[in-house]
Design a protein around this motif. Sequence first.
Motif, PDB file in Angstrom:
ATOM      1  N   THR A  30      13.366  24.839  -3.629  1.00 53.00           N
ATOM      2  CA  THR A  30      12.101  25.489  -3.373  1.00 53.00           C
ATOM      3  C   THR A  30      11.130  24.270  -3.205  1.00 53.00           C
ATOM      4  OG1 THR A  30      10.529  27.154  -3.592  1.00 53.00           O
ATOM      5  CG2 THR A  30      11.455  26.315  -5.512  1.00 53.00           C
ATOM      6  N   ARG A  31       9.850  24.576  -2.776  1.00 57.15           N
ATOM      7  CA  ARG A  31       8.848  23.562  -2.885  1.00 57.15           C
ATOM      8  C   ARG A  31       8.583  23.173  -4.427  1.00 57.15           C
ATOM      9  NH1 ARG A  31       7.524  26.537   1.465  1.00 57.15           N
ATOM     10  NH2 ARG A  31       6.291  27.807   0.344  1.00 57.15           N
ATOM     11  N   ALA A  32       7.935  22.032  -4.504  1.00 58.75           N
ATOM     12  CA  ALA A  32       7.500  21.505  -5.795  1.00 58.75           C
ATOM     13  C   ALA A  32       6.387  22.594  -6.419  1.00 58.75           C
ATOM     14  CB  ALA A  32       7.202  20.228  -6.076  1.00 58.75           C
ATOM     15  N   ASP A  33       5.289  22.911  -5.694  1.00 58.03           N
ATOM     16  CA  ASP A  33       4.166  23.828  -6.131  1.00 58.03           C
ATOM     17  C   ASP A  33       4.709  25.194  -6.007  1.00 58.03           C
ATOM     18  OD1 ASP A  33       4.324  24.191  -3.275  1.00 58.03           O
ATOM     19  OD2 ASP A  33       2.504  23.412  -3.003  1.00 58.03           O
ATOM     20  N   SER A  34       5.854  25.723  -5.783  1.00 57.57           N
ATOM     21  CA  SER A  34       6.140  27.175  -5.648  1.00 57.57           C
ATOM     22  C   SER A  34       6.208  27.818  -6.787  1.00 57.57           C
ATOM     23  CB  SER A  34       7.561  27.400  -5.143  1.00 57.57           C
ATOM     24  OG  SER A  34       7.985  28.481  -5.072  1.00 57.57           O
ATOM     25  N   PRO A  35       5.495  28.959  -6.908  1.00 59.59           N
ATOM     26  CA  PRO A  35       5.573  29.783  -8.117  1.00 59.59           C
ATOM     27  C   PRO A  35       6.994  30.342  -8.573  1.00 59.59           C
ATOM     28  CG  PRO A  35       5.053  31.178  -6.339  1.00 59.59           C
ATOM     29  CD  PRO A  35       5.000  29.886  -5.559  1.00 59.59           C
ATOM     30  N   LEU A  36       7.875  30.207  -7.816  1.00 60.79           N
ATOM     31  CA  LEU A  36       9.290  30.653  -8.116  1.00 60.79           C
ATOM     32  C   LEU A  36       9.853  29.812  -9.103  1.00 60.79           C
ATOM     33  CD1 LEU A  36      10.637  31.531  -4.388  1.00 60.79           C
ATOM     34  CD2 LEU A  36       9.889  33.023  -6.205  1.00 60.79           C
ATOM     35  N   GLN A  37      10.433  30.328 -10.196  1.00 61.63           N
ATOM     36  CA  GLN A  37      11.227  29.286 -11.107  1.00 61.63           C
ATOM     37  C   GLN A  37      12.266  29.786 -11.305  1.00 61.63           C
ATOM     38  OE1 GLN A  37       9.612  26.910 -12.783  1.00 61.63           O
ATOM     39  NE2 GLN A  37       7.717  27.192 -11.594  1.00 61.63           N
ATOM     40  N   ASN A  38      13.098  30.951 -10.987  1.00 62.83           N
ATOM     41  CA  ASN A  38      14.291  31.371 -11.325  1.00 62.83           C
ATOM     42  C   ASN A  38      14.995  32.272  -9.816  1.00 62.83           C
ATOM     43  OD1 ASN A  38      14.699  30.940 -14.331  1.00 62.83           O
ATOM     44  ND2 ASN A  38      12.830  32.251 -14.029  1.00 62.83           N
ATOM     45  N   VAL A  39      16.241  32.040  -9.824  1.00 60.97           N
ATOM     46  CA  VAL A  39      16.974  32.536  -8.626  1.00 60.97           C
ATOM     47  C   VAL A  39      16.709  34.128  -8.411  1.00 60.97           C
ATOM     48  CG1 VAL A  39      19.052  32.927  -7.453  1.00 60.97           C
ATOM     49  CG2 VAL A  39      18.665  30.734  -8.685  1.00 60.97           C
ATOM     50  N   HIS A  40      16.657  34.742  -9.642  1.00 64.00           N
ATOM     51  CA  HIS A  40      16.308  36.164  -9.501  1.00 64.00           C
ATOM     52  C   HIS A  40      15.050  36.673  -9.063  1.00 64.00           C
ATOM     53  CE1 HIS A  40      15.302  35.165 -13.870  1.00 64.00           C
ATOM     54  NE2 HIS A  40      14.384  36.007 -13.582  1.00 64.00           N
ATOM     55  N   GLU A  41      14.212  35.521  -8.790  1.00 59.84           N
ATOM     56  CA  GLU A  41      12.663  35.846  -8.458  1.00 59.84           C
ATOM     57  C   GLU A  41      12.438  35.748  -6.856  1.00 59.84           C
ATOM     58  OE1 GLU A  41      10.697  33.005 -10.496  1.00 59.84           O
ATOM     59  OE2 GLU A  41      10.744  33.854 -12.501  1.00 59.84           O
ATOM     60  N   ILE A  42      13.855  35.602  -6.116  1.00 64.33           N
ATOM     61  CA  ILE A  42      13.835  35.115  -4.784  1.00 64.33           C
ATOM     62  C   ILE A  42      13.890  36.688  -3.775  1.00 64.33           C
ATOM     63  CG2 ILE A  42      14.708  33.039  -4.971  1.00 64.33           C
ATOM     64  CD1 ILE A  42      17.461  34.144  -3.740  1.00 64.33           C
ATOM     65  N   LYS A  43      13.691  37.866  -4.323  1.00 63.97           N
ATOM     66  CA  LYS A  43      13.886  38.981  -3.663  1.00 63.97           C
ATOM     67  C   LYS A  43      12.960  39.105  -2.498  1.00 63.97           C
ATOM     68  CE  LYS A  43      13.814  44.007  -4.281  1.00 63.97           C
ATOM     69  NZ  LYS A  43      13.763  45.062  -5.098  1.00 63.97           N
ATOM     70  N   ASP A  44      11.762  38.608  -2.321  1.00 64.44           N
ATOM     71  CA  ASP A  44      10.993  38.676  -1.262  1.00 64.44           C
ATOM     72  C   ASP A  44      10.505  37.545  -0.536  1.00 64.44           C
ATOM     73  OD1 ASP A  44      10.405  41.624  -2.013  1.00 64.44           O
ATOM     74  OD2 ASP A  44       8.998  40.952  -3.577  1.00 64.44           O
ATOM     75  N   ALA A  45      11.430  36.278  -0.900  1.00 64.39           N
ATOM     76  CA  ALA A  45      11.188  35.074  -0.290  1.00 64.39           C
ATOM     77  C   ALA A  45      11.892  35.102   1.327  1.00 64.39           C
ATOM     78  CB  ALA A  45      11.691  34.187  -1.322  1.00 64.39           C
ATOM     79  N   ARG A  46      11.269  34.376   2.013  1.00 61.65           N
ATOM     80  CA  ARG A  46      11.784  33.649   3.231  1.00 61.65           C
ATOM     81  C   ARG A  46      12.892  32.552   2.663  1.00 61.65           C
ATOM     82  NH1 ARG A  46       6.296  31.942   5.604  1.00 61.65           N
ATOM     83  NH2 ARG A  46       6.442  30.946   3.506  1.00 61.65           N
ATOM     84  N   ILE A  47      14.150  33.248   3.298  1.00 61.78           N
ATOM     85  CA  ILE A  47      15.377  32.192   2.818  1.00 61.78           C
ATOM     86  C   ILE A  47      16.073  31.792   3.677  1.00 61.78           C
ATOM     87  CG2 ILE A  47      17.287  32.082   1.483  1.00 61.78           C
ATOM     88  CD1 ILE A  47      16.185  34.608  -0.241  1.00 61.78           C
ATOM     89  N   ASN A  48      16.219  30.267   3.949  1.00 61.05           N
ATOM     90  CA  ASN A  48      17.327  29.746   4.830  1.00 61.05           C
ATOM     91  C   ASN A  48      18.681  29.939   4.093  1.00 61.05           C
ATOM     92  OD1 ASN A  48      17.549  28.338   7.534  1.00 61.05           O
ATOM     93  ND2 ASN A  48      18.696  27.110   5.931  1.00 61.05           N
ATOM     94  N   VAL A  49      19.570  30.630   4.801  1.00 57.56           N
ATOM     95  CA  VAL A  49      21.081  30.816   4.099  1.00 57.56           C
ATOM     96  C   VAL A  49      22.019  29.705   4.783  1.00 57.56           C
ATOM     97  CG1 VAL A  49      20.263  33.218   3.710  1.00 57.56           C
ATOM     98  CG2 VAL A  49      21.735  32.669   5.943  1.00 57.56           C
ATOM     99  N   GLY A  50      21.545  29.104   5.882  1.00 53.15           N
ATOM    100  CA  GLY A  50      22.503  28.163   6.344  1.00 53.15           C
ATOM    101  C   GLY A  50      23.112  28.475   7.614  1.00 53.15           C
ATOM    102  N   PRO A  51      23.811  28.013   8.497  1.00 51.92           N
ATOM    103  CA  PRO A  51      24.290  28.301   9.969  1.00 51.92           C
ATOM    104  C   PRO A  51      24.961  29.474  10.011  1.00 51.92           C
ATOM    105  CG  PRO A  51      24.340  25.884   9.633  1.00 51.92           C
ATOM    106  CD  PRO A  51      24.093  26.559   8.148  1.00 51.92           C
ATOM    107  N   LEU A  52      24.893  30.375  10.941  1.00 51.18           N
ATOM    108  CA  LEU A  52      26.218  31.217  11.132  1.00 51.18           C
ATOM    109  C   LEU A  52      27.646  30.629  11.010  1.00 51.18           C
ATOM    110  CD1 LEU A  52      24.410  33.439  13.927  1.00 51.18           C
ATOM    111  CD2 LEU A  52      24.481  33.948  11.491  1.00 51.18           C
ATOM    112  N   LEU A  53      28.312  31.354  10.863  1.00 48.84           N
ATOM    113  CA  LEU A  53      29.871  30.771  10.490  1.00 48.84           C
ATOM    114  C   LEU A  53      30.008  29.758   9.356  1.00 48.84           C
ATOM    115  CD1 LEU A  53      31.138  30.345  14.043  1.00 48.84           C
ATOM    116  CD2 LEU A  53      31.405  32.292  12.626  1.00 48.84           C
ATOM    117  N   SER A  54      28.972  29.621   8.508  1.00 47.41           N
ATOM    118  CA  SER A  54      29.166  28.680   7.437  1.00 47.41           C
ATOM    119  C   SER A  54      29.446  29.449   5.982  1.00 47.41           C
ATOM    120  CB  SER A  54      27.893  27.899   7.135  1.00 47.41           C
ATOM    121  OG  SER A  54      26.752  28.642   6.758  1.00 47.41           O
TER     122      SER A  54
END
Length: 362
Positions: free
Chosen positions: A125-149
Amino acid sequence: MRSTIRHSVAAVLGTALALAAQAASVDYKIVTASERGTYIQIGRDLARFVAPQADIALEALPSAGSAENVQRLRSEPGVKLALVQSDVYQAFLDRAAAGNPQAAETIKPLRVVMPLYNEEIYFITRADSPLQNVHEIKDARINVGPLLSGTALSATTLYKQMFGKPLPDGQASYLSNEDALVKLTVDKSIDVVVAVAGQPAKLLVDMKPEARQLIRLLKFDAANPASKAALQTYFPSVVKASNYPNLLPEDIPGVAVKAFLVTFNYGQSDTTAHLSRFARALCQNFPTLQAEGHPKWKEVNLALPPLGKGWSYYAPMVREFNSCVSEHARAGRVIQPVVNPNTKPNAPQCPQQERILGLCKS
């Protein structure tokens, strides 16, 4: 005159032997993942330290990742080996069990050569993001990687296990790590970038100290209820600061997925013979892989544990592992025993997981 004849015969025999040796050698390929990932380095180690002894010229090919590797192992000429994440392999089995005929046709003839090591799943995440833990990403915009990856499959599976629902399409993007990091830090249209690679991961190792001002890694809190749900499939890990001194001031808790070396259930005598020799060469050169190969080889052993339902080892290669282990035991060198190859414990719109696996018909 006799000397000339002897030299001529020797030359002919030498040429014949050279041609025979050349004819015995084969060109095989192993599909891996990104050029900046761990898989391709593992593939290159196998090509360098193992394949020549088996009379194989092995080429390590980059790919989009595990899901593509499964497809290419099934369809691309020359591809005899693949590196595949455990959750990707299991996802094909699950889709087959759910009635998807393409998934069943794809996965049924695949065979495991051996388990390898755990691959860390990084949430950047960005250095200035309020997120600290993985379990906080529920409403985040997430890049999961390319299809077929494999990364996309891991990211979406882990999200679903943690939050009890698929990652909404409006929150998901499918860019490469490099393109996603630009959007994360420059236009800020992405909140989290997911990357999967065994540490030390080149993507993070290559970052300069200034990267700390732009990005950081989220921690995986194994005690959180959402995290506990994900640990049904994945494994707790530790991301070590010593691997990423430019990025981490201290070790942080992480999460990982298992990597496997996979092949096809080949029945042709020539292919079976070469892959059997490859298994023996892997066993015999295992100390070299651990000493001179990627650091992740130090986490691998030659034990072949029981596999889950629907998984099978490739029997000809397992026989060579068994033989090699016995030889080491007779010589007083202890290697953990392997198992019998048959030992096992116990929509109108194409779903997200099937799109990632490449099972949707265009």
